[in-house]
Enzyme design. Structure first.
Site, PDB file in Angstrom:
ATOM      1  N   HIS A 162       1.005  -1.330  -0.091  1.00  0.00           N
ATOM      2  CA  HIS A 162      -0.055  -0.014  -0.012  1.00  0.00           C
ATOM      3  C   HIS A 162       0.663   1.181   0.058  1.00  0.00           C
ATOM      4  O   HIS A 162       0.539   2.072  -0.789  1.00  0.00           O
ATOM      5  CB  HIS A 162      -0.823   0.165   1.443  1.00  0.00           C
ATOM      6  CG  HIS A 162      -2.074  -0.955   1.286  1.00  0.00           C
ATOM      7  ND1 HIS A 162      -2.097  -1.906   2.427  1.00  0.00           N
ATOM      8  CD2 HIS A 162      -2.756  -1.480   0.443  1.00  0.00           C
ATOM      9  CE1 HIS A 162      -3.069  -2.787   2.240  1.00  0.00           C
ATOM     10  NE2 HIS A 162      -3.637  -2.563   1.075  1.00  0.00           N
ATOM     11  N   SER A 168      -3.064  -7.899   2.812  1.00  0.00           N
ATOM     12  CA  SER A 168      -3.178  -7.464   4.273  1.00  0.00           C
ATOM     13  C   SER A 168      -3.724  -8.990   4.897  1.00  0.00           C
ATOM     14  O   SER A 168      -3.394  -9.295   6.219  1.00  0.00           O
ATOM     15  CB  SER A 168      -4.090  -6.740   4.513  1.00  0.00           C
ATOM     16  OG  SER A 168      -4.148  -5.433   4.004  1.00  0.00           O
ATOM     17  N   ARG A 176      -1.777  -6.348  -8.302  1.00  0.00           N
ATOM     18  CA  ARG A 176      -0.698  -7.045  -7.950  1.00  0.00           C
ATOM     19  C   ARG A 176      -0.541  -8.116  -9.146  1.00  0.00           C
ATOM     20  O   ARG A 176       0.866  -8.333  -9.485  1.00  0.00           O
ATOM     21  CB  ARG A 176      -0.706  -7.760  -6.926  1.00  0.00           C
ATOM     22  CG  ARG A 176      -0.735  -6.996  -5.441  1.00  0.00           C
ATOM     23  CD  ARG A 176      -1.191  -7.421  -4.200  1.00  0.00           C
ATOM     24  NE  ARG A 176      -2.611  -7.821  -4.212  1.00  0.00           N
ATOM     25  CZ  ARG A 176      -3.359  -8.474  -3.573  1.00  0.00           C
ATOM     26  NH1 ARG A 176      -2.897  -8.615  -2.089  1.00  0.00           N
ATOM     27  NH2 ARG A 176      -4.528  -8.632  -3.621  1.00  0.00           N
ATOM     28  N   LYS A 192     -18.403  -5.573   8.021  1.00  0.00           N
ATOM     29  CA  LYS A 192     -16.988  -6.482   8.373  1.00  0.00           C
ATOM     30  C   LYS A 192     -16.579  -6.292   9.646  1.00  0.00           C
ATOM     31  O   LYS A 192     -16.923  -5.237  10.115  1.00  0.00           O
ATOM     32  CB  LYS A 192     -16.074  -6.216   7.173  1.00  0.00           C
ATOM     33  CG  LYS A 192     -16.176  -6.912   5.923  1.00  0.00           C
ATOM     34  CD  LYS A 192     -15.130  -6.667   5.187  1.00  0.00           C
ATOM     35  CE  LYS A 192     -15.146  -7.227   3.697  1.00  0.00           C
ATOM     36  NZ  LYS A 192     -13.927  -6.915   2.896  1.00  0.00           N
TER      37      LYS A 192
HETATM   38  O1  PNS Z   1      -8.748  -2.884   0.252  1.00  0.00           O
HETATM   39  P1  PNS Z   1      -9.805  -3.432  -0.301  1.00  0.00           P
HETATM   40  O2  PNS Z   1     -10.691  -4.033   0.500  1.00  0.00           O
HETATM   41  O3  PNS Z   1      -9.468  -4.101  -1.674  1.00  0.00           O
HETATM   42  O4  PNS Z   1     -10.791  -2.007  -0.886  1.00  0.00           O
HETATM   43  C1  PNS Z   1     -11.923  -2.128  -1.602  1.00  0.00           C
HETATM   44  C2  PNS Z   1     -12.676  -0.942  -1.680  1.00  0.00           C
HETATM   45  C3  PNS Z   1     -12.469  -0.025  -0.303  1.00  0.00           C
HETATM   46  C4  PNS Z   1     -12.116   0.083  -2.809  1.00  0.00           C
HETATM   47  C5  PNS Z   1     -14.215  -1.290  -2.246  1.00  0.00           C
HETATM   48  O5  PNS Z   1     -14.607  -2.222  -1.479  1.00  0.00           O
HETATM   49  C6  PNS Z   1     -15.104   0.067  -2.212  1.00  0.00           C
HETATM   50  O6  PNS Z   1     -14.956   0.960  -2.789  1.00  0.00           O
HETATM   51  N1  PNS Z   1     -16.161  -0.053  -1.347  1.00  0.00           N
HETATM   52  C7  PNS Z   1     -16.809   1.206  -1.018  1.00  0.00           C
HETATM   53  C8  PNS Z   1     -18.265   0.774  -1.307  1.00  0.00           C
HETATM   54  C9  PNS Z   1     -18.660   0.824  -3.028  1.00  0.00           C
HETATM   55  O7  PNS Z   1     -18.279   1.953  -3.495  1.00  0.00           O
HETATM   56  N2  PNS Z   1     -19.004  -0.312  -3.487  1.00  0.00           N
HETATM   57  C10 PNS Z   1     -19.013  -0.172  -5.073  1.00  0.00           C
HETATM   58  C11 PNS Z   1     -17.933  -0.785  -5.803  1.00  0.00           C
HETATM   59  S1  PNS Z   1     -18.265  -2.358  -6.392  1.00  0.00           S
END
Ligand code: PNS
Length: 162
Positions: A17, A129, A90, A41
């Site tokens: 990150h 993570s 990645r 979560k």
């Molecule tokens: O680190 P991660 O868990 O891979 O990040 C995922 C993240 C936070 C980028 C994604 O889940 C997100 O943007 N969530 C907020 C809710 C949202 O906007 N969902 C619609 C996208 S499908």
């Protein structure tokens, strides 16, 4: 001014990150690291703890700020007038998931939120993570995955005092 958001769960923040943050911060004038507060979560670290970790790790980057957000990324980005989301890729296995999120965000935002991908530096390509948490839970070595102050906090969560 070119501004962007780097959204994620960051539970916990890894060197992977940090690598993306440094590189995005050199491309954009201002980068907001958006820490998702997902009430569905149960993260290892609270959103406040995750924000604090990221603030500490980025304190030498003046154009980076760290903020928590909840709900949809497109709504949060709209309130901040941000039109670019940065995500790290990645490996090819990330691609399908990331493409789906990127295209959904583009559609739901009426075209106003684009996503750009930075390929993770090779030395961090294996990092996640989840694996950091699994290794730490068994008291394994996470020193190559997270900065020392983060490693200490992760071990503490699992009752391994270093
Ligand atoms: O680190 P991660 O868990 O891979 O990040 C995922 C993240 C936070 C980028 C994604 O889940 C997100 O943007 N969530 C907020 C809710 C949202 O906007 N969902 C619609 C996208 S499908």
């Amino acid at each position: 001014m070119k501004i962007a958001i780097y959204p994620g769960s960051f539970d916990p923040m890894t060197y992977g990150h940090l690598d993306i943050i440094h590189r995005a911060a050199s491309i954009f004038d201002e980068l907001t690291v958006g820490v998702l507060n997902n009430k569905e979560k149960t993260p290892l670290f609270s959103v406040e703890e995750r924000v604090k970790i990221l603030q500490e790790a980025t304190k030498d980057l003046p154009n980076v700020k760290v903020e928590a957000f909840s709900g949809l990324l497109i709504d949060y980005a709209k309130t901040k007038d941000i039109h670019v989301s940065v995500r790290g890729l990645r490996a090819i296995t990330d691609f399908e998931y990331e493409l789906q999120i990127a295209q959904t965000n583009k559609l739901l935002s009426g075209g106003s939120l684009d996503t750009i991908f930075l390929t993770t530096s090779l030395e961090y390509a294996y990092l996640s993570s989840s694996s950091v948490k699994e290794i730490a839970s068994f008291n394994g070595d996470i020193s190559k995955c997270v900065p020392p102050f983060v490693a200490k906090l992760v071990y503490q969560k699992y009752g391994h005092i270093k």
